[in-house]
Motif scaffolding. Structure first.
Motif, PDB file in Angstrom:
ATOM      1  N   UNK A   1       0.839  -1.205   0.000  1.00 47.45           N
ATOM      2  CA  UNK A   1       0.000   0.000   0.000  1.00 47.45           C
ATOM      3  C   UNK A   1       0.871   1.251   0.000  1.00 47.45           C
ATOM      4  N   UNK A   2       1.980   1.214   0.752  1.00 46.55           N
ATOM      5  CA  UNK A   2       2.894   2.357   0.775  1.00 46.55           C
ATOM      6  C   UNK A   2       3.465   2.662  -0.592  1.00 46.55           C
ATOM      7  N   UNK A   3       3.832   1.598  -1.317  1.00 43.20           N
ATOM      8  CA  UNK A   3       4.343   1.779  -2.671  1.00 43.20           C
ATOM      9  C   UNK A   3       3.273   2.365  -3.590  1.00 43.20           C
ATOM     10  N   UNK A   4       2.036   1.875  -3.430  1.00 44.90           N
ATOM     11  CA  UNK A   4       0.946   2.333  -4.292  1.00 44.90           C
ATOM     12  C   UNK A   4       0.529   3.763  -3.971  1.00 44.90           C
ATOM     13  N   UNK A   5       0.511   4.119  -2.687  1.00 45.28           N
ATOM     14  CA  UNK A   5       0.055   5.469  -2.333  1.00 45.28           C
ATOM     15  C   UNK A   5       1.042   6.510  -2.844  1.00 45.28           C
ATOM     16  N   UNK A   6       2.342   6.150  -2.860  1.00 44.45           N
ATOM     17  CA  UNK A   6       3.301   7.108  -3.430  1.00 44.45           C
ATOM     18  C   UNK A   6       3.095   7.233  -4.927  1.00 44.45           C
ATOM     19  N   UNK A   7       2.707   6.128  -5.578  1.00 53.32           N
ATOM     20  CA  UNK A   7       2.380   6.192  -7.007  1.00 53.32           C
ATOM     21  C   UNK A   7       1.178   7.102  -7.237  1.00 53.32           C
ATOM     22  N   UNK A   8       0.214   7.034  -6.318  1.00 52.57           N
ATOM     23  CA  UNK A   8      -0.952   7.917  -6.402  1.00 52.57           C
ATOM     24  C   UNK A   8      -0.514   9.377  -6.301  1.00 52.57           C
ATOM     25  N   UNK A   9       0.335   9.669  -5.329  1.00 53.17           N
ATOM     26  CA  UNK A   9       0.826  11.040  -5.159  1.00 53.17           C
ATOM     27  C   UNK A   9       1.571  11.515  -6.414  1.00 53.17           C
ATOM     28  N   UNK A  10       2.426  10.663  -6.963  1.00 56.42           N
ATOM     29  CA  UNK A  10       3.207  11.052  -8.143  1.00 56.42           C
ATOM     30  C   UNK A  10       2.299  11.274  -9.350  1.00 56.42           C
ATOM     31  N   UNK A  11       1.317  10.394  -9.536  1.00 51.93           N
ATOM     32  CA  UNK A  11       0.389  10.576 -10.657  1.00 51.93           C
ATOM     33  C   UNK A  11      -0.448  11.838 -10.464  1.00 51.93           C
ATOM     34  N   UNK A  12      -0.825  12.099  -9.229  1.00 52.37           N
ATOM     35  CA  UNK A  12      -1.602  13.310  -8.945  1.00 52.37           C
ATOM     36  C   UNK A  12      -0.791  14.563  -9.262  1.00 52.37           C
ATOM     37  N   UNK A  13       0.525  14.489  -9.049  1.00 49.62           N
ATOM     38  CA  UNK A  13       1.405  15.643  -9.283  1.00 49.62           C
ATOM     39  C   UNK A  13       1.997  15.650 -10.689  1.00 49.62           C
TER      40      UNK A  13
END
Length: 278
Positions: free
Chosen positions: A229-241
């Motif tokens: 989940x930690x790996x995925x949530x950072x992917x979410x942040x990067x895609x959002x930015x």
């Protein structure tokens, strides 16, 4: 050098180095505590830059970085002098209230006030407060072994998820929009391998890891799942930015956040799980 080669080189150099730092428990793991403070600030800097590139308005960067550094630093000071770590959440709450009050008395235009407060607090929480749970682990009995167990859970999950995903996961990719190149086979392989490595660690150190195999498997499962989940949530942040990597400091990995994203989320889950299961 290819990205795969860089990633493997980073793994075979980085993991032994990290474990060496963990086993140096001088002054309640001073080298580890310093590393955590550095990673927290560098991670906050990357996260801040990602958000501002997207056009998000935050408080002044220096203020946010200081607020982030205060949490792991204060946590270590409390540990060093035998003070209660219950104060750490109070400090985080105090920082939030301080930022709110600062905005009330200094802002002339309140159009971005909610954004400044919310995203600044997210940065401090994500890169500072959550990482401070790794500092808390230094108080656990046989801390160097327990922290090593935690890192083995996280590192093995990440590495074997990548390995199984590359070899067997092509047909199961695309199910998670946050990271479509990652596969369900990779996730499953990473979690199961993480649990297996935890059991092997217990077999090597049976006098240290005395918990039952069932409880160890539960702890390994929730820790590895949190790492995913930690790996995925950072992917979410990067895609959002709208960025590919949080930075370029680590060869084959990207930035600091790309390297500690799993640890940040898994640390509090492991700490809580350990206190219940051990």
């Amino acid at each position: 050098m290819s990205k795969v080669a860089k990633r493997l080189l980073t793994f075979f150099i980085g993991v032994p180095l990290v474990l060496a730092i963990v086993f140096c428990d001088y002054l309640n793991h001073l080298p580890l505590q310093i590393a955590l403070g550095v990673f927290a600030v560098l991670g906050a800097n990357e996260f801040y830059n990602m958000l501002t590139e997207k056009g998000v308005v935050l408080f002044n960067k220096e203020i946010v970085l200081i607020g982030t550094a205060l949490l792991p630093f204060t946590c270590y000071i409390f540990i060093l002098f035998g003070l209660s770590l219950d104060i750490t959440p109070w400090l985080f709450i105090s920082i939030i209230i301080l930022f709110m009050g600062f905005e009330c008395f200094t802002a002339k235009d309140f159009e971005h006030s909610a954004s400044k407060i919310a995203y600044s607090m997210l940065t401090i929480f994500y890169t500072g407060f959550l990482l401070s749970f790794l500092s808390r682990m230094t108080l656990l009995p046989d801390s160097k072994y327990i922290i090593s167990l935690f890192l083995i859970f996280v590192f093995m999950c990440d590495s074997f998820a990548w390995f199984f995903g590359i070899l067997f996961g092509k047909s199961t990719r695309g199910y998670v929009a946050a990271s479509p190149n990652k596969s369900l086979v990779g996730f499953a392989g990473g979690i199961l391998s993480s649990i297996g490595c935890g059991l092997l660690f217990k077999y090597i150190f049976p006098e240290i890891i005395t918990v039952s195999n069932v409880n160890l498997c539960i702890l390994g499962f929730i820790t590895a799942l949190s790492a995913v989940i930690g790996d995925l949530i950072e992917s979410v942040f990067k895609r959002s930015c709208g960025v590919k990597d949080s930075g370029n400091l680590i060869p084959g990995r990207g930035g600091i956040l790309d390297s500690i994203d799993s640890i940040v989320i898994a640390a509090p889950i492991f700490y809580i799980g350990y206190n219940f299961l051990f």
